[in-house]
Design a protein around this motif. Structure first.
Motif, PDB file in Angstrom:
ATOM      1  N   ASN A 194     -37.209   8.045  23.313  1.00 16.56           N
ATOM      2  CA  ASN A 194     -37.396   8.882  24.207  1.00 16.56           C
ATOM      3  C   ASN A 194     -38.965   8.954  24.525  1.00 16.56           C
ATOM      4  OD1 ASN A 194     -34.746   9.519  24.725  1.00 16.56           O
ATOM      5  ND2 ASN A 194     -34.601  10.839  23.001  1.00 16.56           N
ATOM      6  N   GLY A 195     -39.833   8.693  23.373  1.00 21.12           N
ATOM      7  CA  GLY A 195     -41.158   8.688  23.709  1.00 21.12           C
ATOM      8  C   GLY A 195     -41.857   8.137  24.949  1.00 21.12           C
ATOM      9  N   CYS A 196     -43.101   8.537  25.345  1.00 23.34           N
ATOM     10  CA  CYS A 196     -43.748   7.751  26.023  1.00 23.34           C
ATOM     11  C   CYS A 196     -44.591   6.612  25.745  1.00 23.34           C
ATOM     12  CB  CYS A 196     -44.862   8.751  26.778  1.00 23.34           C
ATOM     13  SG  CYS A 196     -46.073   8.076  27.737  1.00 23.34           S
ATOM     14  N   GLY A 197     -44.524   5.444  26.208  1.00 25.59           N
ATOM     15  CA  GLY A 197     -44.938   4.332  25.428  1.00 25.59           C
ATOM     16  C   GLY A 197     -44.794   3.072  26.482  1.00 25.59           C
ATOM     17  N   PHE A 198     -45.280   2.060  25.791  1.00 23.53           N
ATOM     18  CA  PHE A 198     -45.073   0.854  26.688  1.00 23.53           C
ATOM     19  C   PHE A 198     -43.615   0.355  27.181  1.00 23.53           C
ATOM     20  CE2 PHE A 198     -44.625  -3.931  26.894  1.00 23.53           C
ATOM     21  CZ  PHE A 198     -45.531  -4.226  27.924  1.00 23.53           C
ATOM     22  N   LEU A 199     -42.597   0.596  26.159  1.00 25.81           N
ATOM     23  CA  LEU A 199     -41.337   0.341  26.573  1.00 25.81           C
ATOM     24  C   LEU A 199     -40.782   1.261  27.283  1.00 25.81           C
ATOM     25  CD1 LEU A 199     -40.515  -1.054  23.211  1.00 25.81           C
ATOM     26  CD2 LEU A 199     -41.078  -2.392  25.096  1.00 25.81           C
ATOM     27  N   ASN A 200     -41.263   2.522  27.432  1.00 21.40           N
ATOM     28  CA  ASN A 200     -40.605   3.608  28.319  1.00 21.40           C
ATOM     29  C   ASN A 200     -41.753   4.378  29.222  1.00 21.40           C
ATOM     30  OD1 ASN A 200     -38.962   5.320  29.498  1.00 21.40           O
ATOM     31  ND2 ASN A 200     -38.548   6.411  27.504  1.00 21.40           N
ATOM     32  N   PRO A 201     -42.425   3.739  29.986  1.00 21.31           N
ATOM     33  CA  PRO A 201     -43.720   4.397  30.675  1.00 21.31           C
ATOM     34  C   PRO A 201     -43.258   5.446  31.527  1.00 21.31           C
ATOM     35  CG  PRO A 201     -42.907   2.346  31.746  1.00 21.31           C
ATOM     36  CD  PRO A 201     -41.969   2.357  30.492  1.00 21.31           C
ATOM     37  N   PHE A 202     -41.794   5.494  32.065  1.00 23.14           N
ATOM     38  CA  PHE A 202     -41.525   6.410  32.917  1.00 23.14           C
ATOM     39  C   PHE A 202     -41.444   8.055  32.573  1.00 23.14           C
ATOM     40  CE2 PHE A 202     -39.091   2.765  34.097  1.00 23.14           C
ATOM     41  CZ  PHE A 202     -39.961   2.244  35.040  1.00 23.14           C
ATOM     42  N   ASP A 203     -41.618   8.145  30.998  1.00 18.09           N
ATOM     43  CA  ASP A 203     -41.642   9.624  30.467  1.00 18.09           C
ATOM     44  C   ASP A 203     -43.037   9.887  30.316  1.00 18.09           C
ATOM     45  OD1 ASP A 203     -39.175   9.851  30.483  1.00 18.09           O
ATOM     46  OD2 ASP A 203     -38.933   9.782  28.228  1.00 18.09           O
ATOM     47  N   CYS A 204     -44.275   9.196  30.839  1.00 16.95           N
ATOM     48  CA  CYS A 204     -45.559   9.323  30.622  1.00 16.95           C
ATOM     49  C   CYS A 204     -45.731  10.201  31.937  1.00 16.95           C
ATOM     50  CB  CYS A 204     -46.259   8.197  30.694  1.00 16.95           C
ATOM     51  SG  CYS A 204     -46.091   7.234  29.168  1.00 16.95           S
ATOM     52  N   GLY A 205     -45.102  10.402  32.946  1.00 17.92           N
ATOM     53  CA  GLY A 205     -45.238  11.113  34.147  1.00 17.92           C
ATOM     54  C   GLY A 205     -44.535  10.424  35.447  1.00 17.92           C
ATOM     55  N   LYS A 206     -44.624  11.356  36.185  1.00 14.09           N
ATOM     56  CA  LYS A 206     -43.865  10.980  37.750  1.00 14.09           C
ATOM     57  C   LYS A 206     -44.489  11.518  38.825  1.00 14.09           C
ATOM     58  CE  LYS A 206     -38.959  11.361  35.734  1.00 14.09           C
ATOM     59  NZ  LYS A 206     -39.624  11.595  34.169  1.00 14.09           N
ATOM     60  N   LEU A 207     -44.473  10.534  39.835  1.00 14.41           N
ATOM     61  CA  LEU A 207     -45.102  10.800  41.306  1.00 14.41           C
ATOM     62  C   LEU A 207     -44.105  12.115  41.892  1.00 14.41           C
ATOM     63  CD1 LEU A 207     -45.793   7.414  42.660  1.00 14.41           C
ATOM     64  CD2 LEU A 207     -47.465   9.135  41.777  1.00 14.41           C
ATOM     65  N   PRO A 208     -45.270  13.028  42.278  1.00 15.71           N
ATOM     66  CA  PRO A 208     -44.375  14.289  42.761  1.00 15.71           C
ATOM     67  C   PRO A 208     -44.094  13.824  44.200  1.00 15.71           C
ATOM     68  CG  PRO A 208     -46.443  14.846  42.626  1.00 15.71           C
ATOM     69  CD  PRO A 208     -46.263  13.350  41.921  1.00 15.71           C
ATOM     70  N   LEU A 209     -43.236  12.684  44.579  1.00 13.63           N
ATOM     71  CA  LEU A 209     -42.908  12.334  45.996  1.00 13.63           C
ATOM     72  C   LEU A 209     -42.164  13.515  46.754  1.00 13.63           C
ATOM     73  CD1 LEU A 209     -43.384  10.130  48.060  1.00 13.63           C
ATOM     74  CD2 LEU A 209     -41.265   9.254  47.021  1.00 13.63           C
ATOM     75  N   ALA A 210     -41.116  14.118  45.980  1.00 13.21           N
ATOM     76  CA  ALA A 210     -40.513  15.119  46.626  1.00 13.21           C
ATOM     77  C   ALA A 210     -41.029  16.409  47.111  1.00 13.21           C
ATOM     78  CB  ALA A 210     -39.224  15.514  45.670  1.00 13.21           C
ATOM     79  N   SER A 211     -41.838  16.692  46.152  1.00 19.50           N
ATOM     80  CA  SER A 211     -42.657  17.839  46.887  1.00 19.50           C
ATOM     81  C   SER A 211     -43.736  17.479  47.848  1.00 19.50           C
ATOM     82  CB  SER A 211     -43.752  18.452  45.631  1.00 19.50           C
ATOM     83  OG  SER A 211     -44.433  17.565  45.166  1.00 19.50           O
ATOM     84  N   TRP A 212     -44.184  16.173  47.770  1.00 14.19           N
ATOM     85  CA  TRP A 212     -45.394  15.822  48.823  1.00 14.19           C
ATOM     86  C   TRP A 212     -44.404  15.793  50.094  1.00 14.19           C
ATOM     87  CZ3 TRP A 212     -47.631  10.968  45.986  1.00 14.19           C
ATOM     88  CH2 TRP A 212     -48.502  11.483  45.000  1.00 14.19           C
ATOM     89  N   VAL A 213     -43.340  15.156  50.130  1.00 10.52           N
ATOM     90  CA  VAL A 213     -42.747  15.073  51.665  1.00 10.52           C
ATOM     91  C   VAL A 213     -42.275  16.606  52.045  1.00 10.52           C
ATOM     92  CG1 VAL A 213     -40.466  14.339  52.432  1.00 10.52           C
ATOM     93  CG2 VAL A 213     -41.577  12.858  50.815  1.00 10.52           C
ATOM     94  N   SER A 214     -41.819  17.328  51.088  1.00 13.56           N
ATOM     95  CA  SER A 214     -41.581  18.623  51.648  1.00 13.56           C
ATOM     96  C   SER A 214     -42.816  19.539  52.126  1.00 13.56           C
ATOM     97  CB  SER A 214     -40.804  19.404  50.237  1.00 13.56           C
ATOM     98  OG  SER A 214     -39.782  18.796  49.955  1.00 13.56           O
ATOM     99  N   GLU A 215     -43.860  19.421  51.359  1.00 14.08           N
ATOM    100  CA  GLU A 215     -45.024  20.011  51.900  1.00 14.08           C
ATOM    101  C   GLU A 215     -45.695  19.435  53.179  1.00 14.08           C
ATOM    102  OE1 GLU A 215     -46.484  22.693  50.593  1.00 14.08           O
ATOM    103  OE2 GLU A 215     -44.971  22.953  49.167  1.00 14.08           O
ATOM    104  N   GLY A 216     -45.382  18.087  53.079  1.00 14.99           N
ATOM    105  CA  GLY A 216     -45.990  17.521  54.558  1.00 14.99           C
ATOM    106  C   GLY A 216     -45.090  17.885  55.522  1.00 14.99           C
ATOM    107  N   LEU A 217     -43.732  18.017  55.469  1.00 18.14           N
ATOM    108  CA  LEU A 217     -42.886  18.504  56.664  1.00 18.14           C
ATOM    109  C   LEU A 217     -43.094  19.924  56.929  1.00 18.14           C
ATOM    110  CD1 LEU A 217     -39.283  16.687  55.849  1.00 18.14           C
ATOM    111  CD2 LEU A 217     -40.629  16.402  58.035  1.00 18.14           C
ATOM    112  N   ARG A 218     -43.192  20.671  55.986  1.00 16.88           N
ATOM    113  CA  ARG A 218     -43.644  22.287  56.121  1.00 16.88           C
ATOM    114  C   ARG A 218     -44.819  22.393  56.830  1.00 16.88           C
ATOM    115  NH1 ARG A 218     -43.129  23.403  51.250  1.00 16.88           N
ATOM    116  NH2 ARG A 218     -40.803  23.785  51.500  1.00 16.88           N
ATOM    117  N   TRP A 219     -46.043  21.594  56.415  1.00 15.82           N
ATOM    118  CA  TRP A 219     -47.183  21.695  57.317  1.00 15.82           C
ATOM    119  C   TRP A 219     -47.168  21.161  58.439  1.00 15.82           C
ATOM    120  CZ3 TRP A 219     -50.357  17.522  59.347  1.00 15.82           C
ATOM    121  CH2 TRP A 219     -51.629  18.065  59.721  1.00 15.82           C
TER     122      TRP A 219
END
Length: 319
Positions: free
Chosen positions: A2-27
């Motif tokens: 479960n820890g962040c590392g080379f074998l599990n890089p996705f726990d190190c952080g995520k792109l906030p794509l959903a919020s970007w799209v929502s904010e872009g549409l709202r704008w």
């Protein structure tokens, strides 16, 4: 692990794509709402014109127009078959909804052709443009249809006009692709012969490339029509009327009969539009061959008889 590392890089952080799209549409909604309302205007004008004719004209007149058009494009057997299908739709109680759906589909087809065919032609002139369009078209044809509904509702609201816009976005890709493919498949010998005789690019396009590519382009038109009809039920979720609304109400109420009537109406429209576009795609040996039979030929023959002398009428009758 479960820890962040080379074998599990996705726990190190995520792109906030959903919020970007929502904010872009709202704008976009907050700053460009008047622009999107202006974009709706031509769709609304065409749709209202077709809907007023389809829903206010007597059903027999509409069936007669479609029957004569089919007879002119194909033969009287197909015309009689399509007329029988339309009478069946009327007698099962789906005529108003069928005409509303037909208006929506035809409006979407008109704008799909206005957008798609020029883009397909321009793509054959510029490989850079097609390289840009190709991944966009791939995305448009693979994204689930439901995904289009949320941004369309935010930008354009609900109703038949947003339904037409989302149908155009969903169904325009085949026209662009097959217009590009049809012109690309024109033999190079034809292009070289036309240029050798001094043809300009415009003459080459209108006199050789588009006529030879017409069967392929009409296949794209056929696919666009079928995709538009498939969007009818989905678009009914944003208050688009017609047969899709009947199917949606039937599903919501568990009314199998109502949903079946809507489904049969959609099938009937699919058959009618498919047969008419197939007739348009038939190759013609001569430019005026399409007018050599059908109601136009019958009217010409009747006018010749009226202008002829009695002896000529007898000779024509004996033939």
């Amino acid at each position: 692990m479960n820890g962040c590392g080379f074998l599990n890089p996705f726990d190190c952080g995520k792109l906030p794509l959903a919020s970007w799209v929502s904010e872009g549409l709202r704008w976009m909604v907050e700053n460009y709402r008047p622009f999107f309302q202006t974009v709706k205007a031509p769709f609304d004008t065409v749709l209202q014109s077709l809907t007023n004719f389809m829903t206010s004209a007597p059903p027999t007149l509409v069936i007669l127009v479609i029957m004569l058009l089919t007879w002119q494009l194909s033969n009287w057997r197909l015309a009689a078959t399509l007329a029988a299908i339309l009478f069946f739709v009327g007698f099962i109680g789906a005529w108003p909804e069928t005409m509303t759906t037909l208006s929506i589909v035809l409006t979407a087809l008109i704008f799909s052709l206005v957008i798609g065919i020029p883009l397909g032609v321009l793509s054959t002139r510029s490989e850079l443009l097609y390289a840009i369009l190709r991944p966009i078209l791939d995305g448009m044809q693979t994204i689930p249809a439901f995904v289009y509904l949320v941004p369309i509702v935010m930008l354009f609201g609900i109703g038949n006009v947003p339904g037409v816009i989302v149908t155009v976005i969903f169904a325009v890709a085949p026209v662009i692709r097959l217009t590009y493919l049809g012109i690309r498949q024109v033999p190079e010998e034809v292009n070289e012969a036309m240029r050798a005789f001094g043809a300009t690019d415009r003459q080459l396009l209108w006199k050789a490339q588009l006529p030879l590519a017409l069967p392929t382009i009409m296949a794209g038109v056929n696919q666009t029509l079928m995709m538009s009809l498939s969007m009818v039920v989905i678009a009914s979720m944003i208050a688009v009327g017609g047969l899709g609304q009947m199917v949606l109400r039937g599903i919501g109420r568990l009314d199998v009969g109502l949903a079946s009537i809507g489904g049969l109406g959609i099938v009937a429209l699919a058959i009618i539009l498919d047969r008419i576009t197939q007739a348009l795609a038939q190759p013609r040996k001569r430019p005026g061959e399409i007018w050599a039979h059908g109601p136009v030929a019958a009217i010409r023959y009747a006018m010749r008889l009226l202008r002829a002398s009695p002896s000529q009428r007898l000779a024509a009758g004996s033939e």
